[in-house]
Design a protein around this motif. Sequence first.
Motif, PDB file in Angstrom:
ATOM      1  N   PRO A  18      43.757  49.318  35.573  1.00  0.00           N
ATOM      2  CA  PRO A  18      43.302  47.937  35.715  1.00  0.00           C
ATOM      3  C   PRO A  18      43.447  47.428  37.132  1.00  0.00           C
ATOM      4  N   GLY A  19      42.587  46.478  37.486  1.00  0.00           N
ATOM      5  CA  GLY A  19      42.714  45.787  38.750  1.00  0.00           C
ATOM      6  C   GLY A  19      41.983  46.432  39.908  1.00  0.00           C
ATOM      7  N   ILE A  20      41.322  47.589  39.699  1.00  0.00           N
ATOM      8  CA  ILE A  20      40.588  48.231  40.782  1.00  0.00           C
ATOM      9  C   ILE A  20      39.229  47.572  40.886  1.00  0.00           C
ATOM     10  N   PRO A  21      38.818  47.073  42.081  1.00  0.00           N
ATOM     11  CA  PRO A  21      37.500  46.453  42.196  1.00  0.00           C
ATOM     12  C   PRO A  21      36.402  47.450  41.880  1.00  0.00           C
ATOM     13  N   LYS A  22      35.296  46.971  41.358  1.00  0.00           N
ATOM     14  CA  LYS A  22      34.192  47.841  41.012  1.00  0.00           C
ATOM     15  C   LYS A  22      33.563  48.417  42.267  1.00  0.00           C
ATOM     16  N   SER A  23      32.862  49.548  42.126  1.00  0.00           N
ATOM     17  CA  SER A  23      32.088  50.123  43.218  1.00  0.00           C
ATOM     18  C   SER A  23      30.709  49.510  43.193  1.00  0.00           C
TER      19      SER A  23
ATOM     20  N   ALA B   4      24.342  51.994  45.095  1.00  0.00           N
ATOM     21  CA  ALA B   4      23.849  52.459  46.377  1.00  0.00           C
ATOM     22  C   ALA B   4      22.855  51.498  46.991  1.00  0.00           C
ATOM     23  N   SER B   5      22.116  50.784  46.148  1.00  0.00           N
ATOM     24  CA  SER B   5      21.059  49.920  46.660  1.00  0.00           C
ATOM     25  C   SER B   5      21.442  48.454  46.711  1.00  0.00           C
ATOM     26  N   GLU B   6      22.594  48.101  46.158  1.00  0.00           N
ATOM     27  CA  GLU B   6      22.974  46.700  46.167  1.00  0.00           C
ATOM     28  C   GLU B   6      24.479  46.581  46.099  1.00  0.00           C
ATOM     29  N   ALA B   7      25.024  45.566  46.728  1.00  0.00           N
ATOM     30  CA  ALA B   7      26.465  45.345  46.720  1.00  0.00           C
ATOM     31  C   ALA B   7      26.731  43.927  46.274  1.00  0.00           C
ATOM     32  N   ALA B   8      27.839  43.740  45.623  1.00  0.00           N
ATOM     33  CA  ALA B   8      28.220  42.413  45.168  1.00  0.00           C
ATOM     34  C   ALA B   8      29.675  42.182  45.488  1.00  0.00           C
ATOM     35  N   THR B   9      30.004  40.961  45.842  1.00  0.00           N
ATOM     36  CA  THR B   9      31.392  40.614  46.085  1.00  0.00           C
ATOM     37  C   THR B   9      32.092  40.423  44.755  1.00  0.00           C
ATOM     38  N   VAL B  10      33.169  41.184  44.558  1.00  0.00           N
ATOM     39  CA  VAL B  10      33.907  41.072  43.315  1.00  0.00           C
ATOM     40  C   VAL B  10      35.008  40.053  43.496  1.00  0.00           C
ATOM     41  N   PRO B  11      34.996  38.950  42.739  1.00  0.00           N
ATOM     42  CA  PRO B  11      36.037  37.941  42.895  1.00  0.00           C
ATOM     43  C   PRO B  11      37.380  38.497  42.474  1.00  0.00           C
ATOM     44  N   SER B  12      38.396  38.277  43.287  1.00  0.00           N
ATOM     45  CA  SER B  12      39.738  38.672  42.900  1.00  0.00           C
ATOM     46  C   SER B  12      40.230  37.740  41.807  1.00  0.00           C
ATOM     47  N   PRO B  13      40.816  38.293  40.743  1.00  0.00           N
ATOM     48  CA  PRO B  13      41.300  37.421  39.670  1.00  0.00           C
ATOM     49  C   PRO B  13      42.395  36.512  40.175  1.00  0.00           C
ATOM     50  N   ARG B  14      42.284  35.226  39.866  1.00  0.00           N
ATOM     51  CA  ARG B  14      43.296  34.266  40.295  1.00  0.00           C
ATOM     52  C   ARG B  14      44.345  34.104  39.219  1.00  0.00           C
ATOM     53  N   SER B  15      45.488  33.642  39.615  1.00  0.00           N
ATOM     54  CA  SER B  15      46.567  33.456  38.656  1.00  0.00           C
ATOM     55  C   SER B  15      46.232  32.318  37.711  1.00  0.00           C
ATOM     56  N   PRO B  16      46.839  32.310  36.514  1.00  0.00           N
ATOM     57  CA  PRO B  16      46.608  31.195  35.596  1.00  0.00           C
ATOM     58  C   PRO B  16      46.930  29.853  36.219  1.00  0.00           C
ATOM     59  N   ALA B  17      47.994  29.785  37.033  1.00  0.00           N
ATOM     60  CA  ALA B  17      48.364  28.510  37.643  1.00  0.00           C
ATOM     61  C   ALA B  17      47.268  28.011  38.574  1.00  0.00           C
ATOM     62  N   GLU B  18      46.635  28.945  39.303  1.00  0.00           N
ATOM     63  CA  GLU B  18      45.577  28.558  40.232  1.00  0.00           C
ATOM     64  C   GLU B  18      44.364  28.008  39.515  1.00  0.00           C
ATOM     65  N   GLN B  19      44.158  28.434  38.268  1.00  0.00           N
ATOM     66  CA  GLN B  19      42.977  27.995  37.534  1.00  0.00           C
ATOM     67  C   GLN B  19      43.281  26.932  36.499  1.00  0.00           C
TER      68      GLN B  19
ATOM     69  N   GLY C 137      31.864  40.997  28.590  1.00  0.00           N
ATOM     70  CA  GLY C 137      32.275  42.389  28.575  1.00  0.00           C
ATOM     71  C   GLY C 137      31.928  43.117  29.856  1.00  0.00           C
ATOM     72  N   LEU C 138      30.727  42.903  30.367  1.00  0.00           N
ATOM     73  CA  LEU C 138      30.304  43.568  31.594  1.00  0.00           C
ATOM     74  C   LEU C 138      31.145  43.131  32.786  1.00  0.00           C
ATOM     75  N   ALA C 139      31.382  41.829  32.902  1.00  0.00           N
ATOM     76  CA  ALA C 139      32.133  41.315  34.051  1.00  0.00           C
ATOM     77  C   ALA C 139      33.532  41.916  34.110  1.00  0.00           C
TER      78      ALA C 139
ATOM     79  N   ALA D  65      34.788  44.415  37.165  1.00  0.00           N
ATOM     80  CA  ALA D  65      35.704  43.801  38.119  1.00  0.00           C
ATOM     81  C   ALA D  65      37.165  44.105  37.847  1.00  0.00           C
ATOM     82  N   GLU D  66      37.525  44.342  36.593  1.00  0.00           N
ATOM     83  CA  GLU D  66      38.932  44.553  36.253  1.00  0.00           C
ATOM     84  C   GLU D  66      39.278  46.000  35.931  1.00  0.00           C
ATOM     85  N   PHE D  67      38.290  46.794  35.496  1.00  0.00           N
ATOM     86  CA  PHE D  67      38.583  48.168  35.118  1.00  0.00           C
ATOM     87  C   PHE D  67      37.845  49.196  35.958  1.00  0.00           C
TER      88      PHE D  67
END
Length: 353
Positions: A13-18, A21-36, A111-113, A117-119
């Motif tokens: 868990p916690g490894i950002p997605k790859s 080859a043709s497109e890249a997306a910024t993976v948001p880092s999960p924020r703590s419960p307190a932050e949200q 499920g996809l997100a 982003a998390e697995f």
Amino acid sequence: MSVTVQQSCTLEPGIPKSAGASEAATVPSPRSPAEQGVEPRGGPAAGPVVPPGRKRIAKELVHLHDEASVLVVDWVRRGPAEFTLTVEWPASAAGARPDPELAAHTLRQCGLAISHAEFGVPLDHQSLLRKLDFSIAPTARPEGNDPLLLSVDLRCSPENARDARGHGCEAMDFTVRAGARTIIRARSLATWISPGVYRRLRGAHLSPRWGDWEIPAPVAPSAVGRSRAGEVVLAATGAPDRWLLRNDPDNKEMFDHPVDHVPGLGLFTAACQAARAARTAASAGDLPAGTVDVTMAYSRYVEFDAPCFLETTETAGTAETAFAAESVEVTGVQEGEVAFRIGLRRGAGSLTD
């Protein structure tokens, strides 16, 4: 099957997605419960406090090209394989009961997100939906028909760690709430496979000539609960309980982007339209009312080079049944083989925690 839901909880868990080859997306880092603004694990199961209209997550995380179709706003991790996501339904979709199609898309995106982003599931891997079952309860219409914020609790668990082809096979359980009220419970089962395996699996079907097929005339939009012919995915066959699938490339509800087979949620849209058409023909109106139980099981791809027929079977409840169940089962058949079965059934009552 479809390019749809799931994660691989066997990955760290916690490894950002790859990025693909043709497109890249910024993976948001999960924020703590307190932050949200979310209670930590063990506290109340409330979703993040997010203003309506907030920017959604990257569309690549949910396999979409159209940013306007993204429903997921954010998420927090509550445990090694447990998350709470915030989803915003647009004002036009908020109603007295969640639409089954909107519910299915919500579950898919969550499920996809989390998968990517998390697995750490790479974007170029294919997710093959095998089953998706859920129950929908009525919910109150928001005042003024404003956008509706939902909280989605998601728990991941391996189920049959490897399937017959050696691919990871995983399960997800979802609880969707509007405020304190549970409106959807769901469970899905799917498989992730790599690009190389997918190429071998699809063979000659991997690269169809997009849109190079006949599109039959649609049935009347009113018969399937639509307002425009371009939204209709069924054509008549002359039989009252049998329809032909229309694969119109211009129908963005079915096809967000070119694909090599009909997506599973596109087939669900077709099944819902077939169920409406069957009930309209019987003067029964829309889909079953009250709490609705949905089952989806996919066994084969639906291709573009052969006709796919949808056949409906309807069962009406009687006074002797425990809760006067009504159901519509839709079976998709292509080249004499069953490709999917989708059922919509009226349940016993509203969901409870």
